[in-house]
Design a protein around this motif. Structure first.
Motif, mmCIF file in Angstrom:
data_model
loop_
_atom_site.group_PDB
_atom_site.id
_atom_site.type_symbol
_atom_site.label_atom_id
_atom_site.label_comp_id
_atom_site.label_asym_id
_atom_site.label_seq_id
_atom_site.Cartn_x
_atom_site.Cartn_y
_atom_site.Cartn_z
ATOM 1 N N MET A 475 0.829 -1.209 0.000
ATOM 2 C CA MET A 475 0.000 0.000 0.000
ATOM 3 C C MET A 475 0.862 1.258 0.000
ATOM 4 N N PRO A 476 0.406 2.326 -0.677
ATOM 5 C CA PRO A 476 1.184 3.579 -0.714
ATOM 6 C C PRO A 476 1.274 4.217 0.671
ATOM 7 N N ILE A 477 2.420 4.887 0.886
ATOM 8 C CA ILE A 477 2.648 5.570 2.160
ATOM 9 C C ILE A 477 3.661 6.677 1.930
ATOM 10 N N LEU A 478 3.579 7.739 2.747
ATOM 11 C CA LEU A 478 4.589 8.795 2.667
ATOM 12 C C LEU A 478 5.963 8.223 3.027
ATOM 13 N N ARG A 479 6.991 8.633 2.300
ATOM 14 C CA ARG A 479 8.334 8.137 2.606
ATOM 15 C C ARG A 479 8.903 8.812 3.846
ATOM 16 N N LEU A 480 9.881 8.140 4.447
ATOM 17 C CA LEU A 480 10.618 8.654 5.618
ATOM 18 C C LEU A 480 9.689 8.928 6.795
ATOM 19 N N LEU A 481 8.740 7.993 7.078
ATOM 20 C CA LEU A 481 7.895 8.107 8.258
ATOM 21 C C LEU A 481 8.392 7.237 9.410
ATOM 22 N N LEU A 482 8.825 6.027 9.094
ATOM 23 C CA LEU A 482 9.154 5.073 10.151
ATOM 24 C C LEU A 482 10.615 5.174 10.605
ATOM 25 N N GLN A 483 11.528 5.515 9.678
ATOM 26 C CA GLN A 483 12.953 5.565 10.045
ATOM 27 C C GLN A 483 13.246 6.556 11.164
ATOM 28 N N PRO A 484 12.642 7.803 11.148
ATOM 29 C CA PRO A 484 12.908 8.718 12.275
ATOM 30 C C PRO A 484 12.394 8.176 13.607
ATOM 31 N N LEU A 485 11.315 7.399 13.560
ATOM 32 C CA LEU A 485 10.787 6.851 14.812
ATOM 33 C C LEU A 485 11.712 5.780 15.372
ATOM 34 N N VAL A 486 12.209 4.891 14.473
ATOM 35 C CA VAL A 486 13.148 3.850 14.911
ATOM 36 C C VAL A 486 14.446 4.485 15.422
ATOM 37 N N GLU A 487 14.894 5.527 14.722
ATOM 38 C CA GLU A 487 16.109 6.235 15.161
ATOM 39 C C GLU A 487 15.930 6.817 16.567
ATOM 40 N N ASN A 488 14.746 7.406 16.811
ATOM 41 C CA ASN A 488 14.460 7.978 18.124
ATOM 42 C C ASN A 488 14.440 6.887 19.197
ATOM 43 N N ALA A 489 13.843 5.712 18.868
ATOM 44 C CA ALA A 489 13.772 4.613 19.843
ATOM 45 C C ALA A 489 15.152 4.065 20.170
ATOM 46 N N ILE A 490 16.043 3.984 19.157
ATOM 47 C CA ILE A 490 17.391 3.445 19.389
ATOM 48 C C ILE A 490 18.212 4.409 20.235
ATOM 49 N N HIS A 491 18.194 5.683 19.852
ATOM 50 C CA HIS A 491 19.084 6.645 20.504
ATOM 51 C C HIS A 491 18.584 7.105 21.863
ATOM 52 N N HIS A 492 17.260 7.143 22.060
ATOM 53 C CA HIS A 492 16.733 7.653 23.327
ATOM 54 C C HIS A 492 16.045 6.588 24.165
ATOM 55 N N GLY A 493 15.939 5.361 23.614
ATOM 56 C CA GLY A 493 15.247 4.306 24.339
ATOM 57 C C GLY A 493 16.162 3.193 24.818
ATOM 58 N N ILE A 494 16.810 2.513 23.876
ATOM 59 C CA ILE A 494 17.578 1.303 24.250
ATOM 60 C C ILE A 494 19.080 1.463 24.069
ATOM 61 N N ARG A 495 19.530 2.649 23.754
ATOM 62 C CA ARG A 495 20.956 2.840 23.492
ATOM 63 C C ARG A 495 21.812 2.514 24.699
ATOM 64 N N GLU A 496 21.322 2.866 25.858
ATOM 65 C CA GLU A 496 22.102 2.638 27.073
ATOM 66 C C GLU A 496 22.134 1.168 27.474
ATOM 67 N N ASN A 497 21.199 0.393 26.973
ATOM 68 C CA ASN A 497 21.146 -1.025 27.359
ATOM 69 C C ASN A 497 20.691 -1.838 26.147
#
Length: 598
Positions: A475-497
């Motif tokens: 299905m069509p979707i706007l590009r670059l929607l999910l990557q910023p969310l995953v980046e935020n989760a990695i750097h501010h969520g699980i990066r320390e552990n």
């Protein structure tokens, strides 16, 4: 080129005057006419009710009076003395004189008791009584009414005038004429007449003093006047065909028509036991006289009001519309490209003065903007030339990365090769050939390429669980929607552990929306930071590059700009347990291959 003709200054004035007439004068005239007609109607209705009620009372009183006299006269005829005298049959002249004397004495006694003008008896064969009433009864037997009642015996009421062949009274009289029959043989023996002066019924007909011009009169069944205030009309046929027609059709009623030379409200009621009709008329001018005075005052007020209104209109158009017309003329010149114009300076502090000063400032600002646009266009051309000269061909970048990957594989540097391959895929998928739309599948591939790069950077595994429904992958979707969310989760969520950290990406369809839910089990966003982030998501302007949540803000803002406020990010946090972000994206047509959003 033909110049556009300017409307005359008086056009606005005429428009205002027309509006004044339509909005105020016409409704005022209509209201005056309506209230005047309704007032006349109301007064006529009230007067009709009053007149009819009054006529009913008068007819009843008159009829009671006349029939009362009739009943008392009947009692007189049954008196023993009268009855014995009537049964006599005088023969010679001496007996006739004795009969006439005795009858005259008895009738005179009863006449005073009945309070009538005259009580008289005529033998049925009057010609056989030459000595009886020689002076005033000699020719009575030849009258049509005498012969009529002698034959049919029906009693009647009749009007006699002084000139009639009856008693020569100086005034008209109303007579009750009745035949008397012998009680033994039932043969007619005589005729009684009871004369009542017409003046006696005046009070029953006219009553109290009415309104000016009001007349009440009495007509018989043939339309002849029995009583009228104007005595010369008594006994004459009343000249009003409309009235006679109404009386013949109805027992009572009220109509408006011309009577005695003026339009009048006419009411009539027929008596029940006597074939007469009582009529009351009142000129409409009398009824509407108070209203006419009010109408005159209304028209005077209207004329004054119109003159005053026109004076105000002329003042307004002269003091306001003329300056506006000059302003419009200048605006037309401005439309034709003449920017070297200026209205004369105005010291007025009202809206017109503000318009003049504002127009002059606007013209000056337009001139400044034209110069600024010209300068900006020149600078833009120079910048476009510089950008074109420094553009990098994306294919060159792809080829360079591919060469680096190939060299790394030759030297058996697998990590470098994989990292370069992931970077190339990430760059390719991000650019998406310049199109704004991609598919869920390509968006997931881009996220996976980014995750591989992050794994290589950390040197530690990043645990991501993909739970994407296969039915939505294409299905069509706007590009670059999910990557910023995953980046935020990695750097501010699980990066320390990263060892125990976990990210779950869920994708499904709900009705007409695609729903993506990203959650992690990291430390969560602090409350203060979350409040600042939510406030940032609500702002209309962009945030600083150095602020936290730039990626989330951009994703939320793009969704809002394309699809509305309903599609903003939804962020929820449980402190110490992680963060959950929900994206809602509308389902777009599957055949949209243009890369644009309809």
């Amino acid at each position: 080129m033909n110049k556009r003709r300017m409307p005359r200054v008086f056009s606005i004035r005429i428009t205002i005057i027309s509006l004044f007439i339509v909005a105020i004068v016409v409704p005022f005239l209509f209201f005056s006419y309506y209230t005047n007609s309704k007032s006349i109607e109301g007064i006529s209705s009230a007067n009709t009710s009053f007149s009819m009620e009054s006529l009913f009372q008068k007819t009843k009183a008159l009829e009671d009076y006349l029939m009362g006299i009739n009943y008392r006269a009947n009692d007189v005829l049954t008196l023993p003395k009268i009855e014995a005298l009537l049964n006599q049959n005088p023969g010679n002249e001496q007996e006739q004189r004795a009969f006439a004397s005795s009858m005259a004495t008895l009738l005179e006694e009863q006449q005073n008791l009945l309070d009538v003008r005259k009580l008289q008896f005529y033998p049925i064969d009057l010609e056989n009584y030459p000595e009886y009433q020689k002076n005033d009864g000699a020719n009575i037997s030849r009258e049509p009414w005498f012969g009529s009642i002698k034959e049919n015996g029906e009693p009647e009421w009749k009007l006699f005038l002084p000139q009639d062949n009856y008693y020569l009274y100086p005034e008209p009289v109303i007579s009750r004429i009745k035949r008397v029959d012998n009680t033994s043989t039932n043969k007619p023996i005589g005729i009684f007449t009871i004369d009542i002066p017409v003046e006696n019924i005046k009070t029953f007909i006219e009553g109290t003093q009415g309104q000016e011009g009001q007349q009440t009169f009495l007509l018989d069944e043939n339309g002849f006047v029995i009583y009228h205030r104007h005595k010369e009309l008594i006994g004459a046929n009343y000249d009003s065909p409309e009235l006679h027609h109404l009386i013949n059709e109805k027992a009572a009623g009220t109509e408006t028509f011309n009577i005695e030379g003026s339009k009048s409200l006419v009411s009539f009621v027929k008596l029940h036991q006597i074939p007469w009709t009582m009529v009351s008329s009142i000129p409409l001018d009398t009824l509407t006289k108070p209203i006419k005075k009010i109408s005159q005052l209304t028209y005077i007020f209207l004329v004054i009001y119109i003159l005053f209104g026109l004076s105000i209109i002329f003042y307004i158009t002269y003091y306001f519309t003329n300056p506006i017309v000059r302003l419009v003329r200048s605006m037309r010149m401005l439309e034709n490209g003449n920017f070297k114009i200026a209205l004369p300076a105005s010291k007025r502090e009202d809206e017109v003065g503000m318009l003049y000063r504002g127009f002059n400032r606007m013209v000056q600002k337009i001139q400044e903007l034209i110069e600024e646009v010209y300068s900006s266009a020149k600078i833009k051309k120079e910048l476009e030339f510089q950008v074109l000269s420094h553009q990098i061909n994306p294919h060159f970048l792809y080829n360079t990365l591919e060469s680096i990957r190939w060299k790394a594989e030759q030297h058996r540097m697998v990590e470098i090769s994989e990292m370069v391959e992931s970077l190339g895929n990430l760059l390719r998928l991000s650019l998406n050939q310049g199109m704004e739309l991609t598919t869920v599948r390509r968006e997931i591939e881009q996220v996976k390429a980014y995750v591989r790069i992050e794994k290589a950077r950390f040197g530690k595994p990043v645990k991501i669980i993909w739970m994407i429904n296969e039915s939505i992958m294409d299905m069509p979707i706007l590009r670059l929607l999910l990557q910023p969310l995953v980046e935020n989760a990695i750097h501010h969520g699980i990066r320390e552990n990263p060892e125990s950290g976990k990210i779950v990406l869920l994708g499904k369809r709900e009705g007409n929306d695609l729903v993506f839910e990203l959650s992690d089990n990291g430390v969560g966003i602090p409350e203060r930071t979350l409040q600042q982030l939510n406030q940032t998501l609500q702002k209309e302007s962009t945030v600083d590059k150095g602020s936290k949540g730039v990626g989330l803000f951009n994703v939320s803002k793009r969704l809002e700009l394309y699809f509305g406020e309903h599609y903003r990010l939804q962020i929820s946090v449980e402190h110490g347990k992680g963060t959950r972000i929900i994206i809602r994206h509308p389902v777009l047509p599957a055949n949209n291959d243009t890369g644009t959003i309809a």
